[in-house]
Design an enzyme around this catalytic site. Structure first.
Site, PDB file in Angstrom:
ATOM      1  N   GLY A  34      -1.137  -0.380 -26.075  1.00 50.33           N
ATOM      2  CA  GLY A  34      -0.585   0.847 -26.647  1.00 50.33           C
ATOM      3  C   GLY A  34       0.728   0.577 -27.356  1.00 50.33           C
ATOM      4  O   GLY A  34       0.968   1.076 -28.465  1.00 50.33           O
ATOM      5  N   HIS A  35       1.585  -0.211 -26.719  1.00 50.71           N
ATOM      6  CA  HIS A  35       2.843  -0.602 -27.371  1.00 50.71           C
ATOM      7  C   HIS A  35       2.571  -1.426 -28.635  1.00 50.71           C
ATOM      8  O   HIS A  35       3.247  -1.255 -29.654  1.00 50.71           O
ATOM      9  CB  HIS A  35       3.699  -1.423 -26.409  1.00 50.71           C
ATOM     10  CG  HIS A  35       4.157  -0.674 -25.202  1.00 50.71           C
ATOM     11  ND1 HIS A  35       3.717  -0.962 -23.934  1.00 50.71           N
ATOM     12  CD2 HIS A  35       5.021   0.368 -25.076  1.00 50.71           C
ATOM     13  CE1 HIS A  35       4.306  -0.152 -23.066  1.00 50.71           C
ATOM     14  NE2 HIS A  35       5.088   0.668 -23.734  1.00 50.71           N
ATOM     15  N   GLN A 151       6.942  14.938 -24.970  1.00 53.10           N
ATOM     16  CA  GLN A 151       8.101  14.123 -25.335  1.00 53.10           C
ATOM     17  C   GLN A 151       8.231  14.020 -26.853  1.00 53.10           C
ATOM     18  O   GLN A 151       9.331  14.123 -27.406  1.00 53.10           O
ATOM     19  CB  GLN A 151       7.968  12.726 -24.733  1.00 53.10           C
ATOM     20  CG  GLN A 151       9.044  11.752 -25.176  1.00 53.10           C
ATOM     21  CD  GLN A 151       8.856  10.381 -24.557  1.00 53.10           C
ATOM     22  OE1 GLN A 151       9.362  10.122 -23.491  1.00 53.10           O
ATOM     23  NE2 GLN A 151       8.129   9.494 -25.234  1.00 53.10           N
ATOM     24  N   SER A 183      -1.047   2.975 -19.978  1.00 55.18           N
ATOM     25  CA  SER A 183       0.285   3.249 -19.458  1.00 55.18           C
ATOM     26  C   SER A 183       0.721   2.056 -18.628  1.00 55.18           C
ATOM     27  O   SER A 183      -0.113   1.417 -17.976  1.00 55.18           O
ATOM     28  CB  SER A 183       0.274   4.516 -18.591  1.00 55.18           C
ATOM     29  OG  SER A 183       1.480   4.648 -17.862  1.00 55.18           O
TER      30      SER A 183
END
Length: 274
Positions: A34-35, A151, A183
């Protein structure tokens, strides 16, 4: 790839990049695909990519969550080197916060529902650290994942008021083959709980397939019950995509949000419904 820890080092490094566009990807480390997807998005959009690795204590409302947050700095730096990141910023708390000037912005509903309701003070901590990073780095673009949708909305609000020159870019949630949203906390799931976690995305897909404006209240109850069959849910709610209210009409864009616990690991996810 340059690795900096001190603020003056960061200033010196960025001074040479004044004529290039800067993309910024904030992380708390323990990097995953994901990053990587955020980094790739930055590299496509910007000339120079900065990644921060900083576990921010001010956004943790649960001390044990902070204590147990996974750390893998050495491996993270290897990953970032392979991704050809230009600069990695790894400050310590005292260095980053020593000259902090707090910023107050109106958040309305965004700071009273869903994650804000369950994690008191969490988003104020997020605003504090993002405000510091944005002042120090002054990127042209900053990249955030759709998994943390609330967020994203709050950081968008901060940017509109304080940093209008920065464009906030939301990137699609990156998922395991099973559908589980990636995550760093997933690494702490037992193999049994990891297998169960697949069901979270299935419940969200069920909600999307069965969503209609007229049935949303009943659908919330059904989906919450589905979550409770394999986990300990905190909420399943259907809300507007723009302000997280739930009292709009048929023409509103709606999104489903879920938070649940498997063992002592808390997981969140969301999906667009229309």
């Amino acid at each position: 790839m340059r690795i900096v820890k001190q603020l003056q080092e960061l200033n010196d490094a960025l001074a040479f990049e004044s004529k290039r566009s800067i993309g910024f990807v904030p992380t708390m480390g323990f990097l995953h695909d994901g990053h990587r997807s955020l980094i790739n998005a930055s590299k496509k959009r910007a000339d120079f990519t900065v990644v921060s690795i900083f576990i921010n204590p001010t956004q943790f409302n649960n001390p044990s969550d902070l204590k147990n947050y996974p750390v893998s700095l050495k491996q993270d730096l290897i990953i970032l080197e392979k991704e050809d990141v230009d600069l990695v910023f790894c400050p310590d708390f005292d260095n980053l916060y020593k000259n902090e000037k707090l910023v107050e912005i109106p958040l309305g509903t965004l700071d009273s529902v869903l994650e804000a309701k369950k994690r008191k003070g969490h988003f104020h901590g997020v605003i504090r650290v993002v405000n510091l990073f944005f002042k120090l780095i002054n990127p042209n673009y900053a990249f955030f994942g759709e998994k943390d949708y609330q967020q994203y909305l709050i950081i968008n609000q901060l940017t509109k008021i304080v940093f209008p020159q920065i464009e906030i870019i939301m990137c699609p949630t990156h998922r395991e083959q099973s559908g589980l949203a990636m995550s760093s906390r997933n690494s702490r799931l037992s193999s049994e709980d990891f297998d169960r976690s697949i069901e979270i995305y299935k419940v969200l897909i069920f909600c999307k397939k069965n969503f209609d404006f007229s049935n949303r209240v009943e659908l919330e109850k059904i989906c919450l019950k589905k979550l409770s069959k394999f986990s300990k849910p905190e909420y399943f709610e259907i809300r507007h995509s723009d302000d997280l209210l739930n009292n709009g009409g048929k023409l509103k864009i709606w999104r489903a949000f879920a938070a649940t616990n498997l063992g002592d690991i808390r997981l969140i996810d969301n999906i667009a419904l229309n």
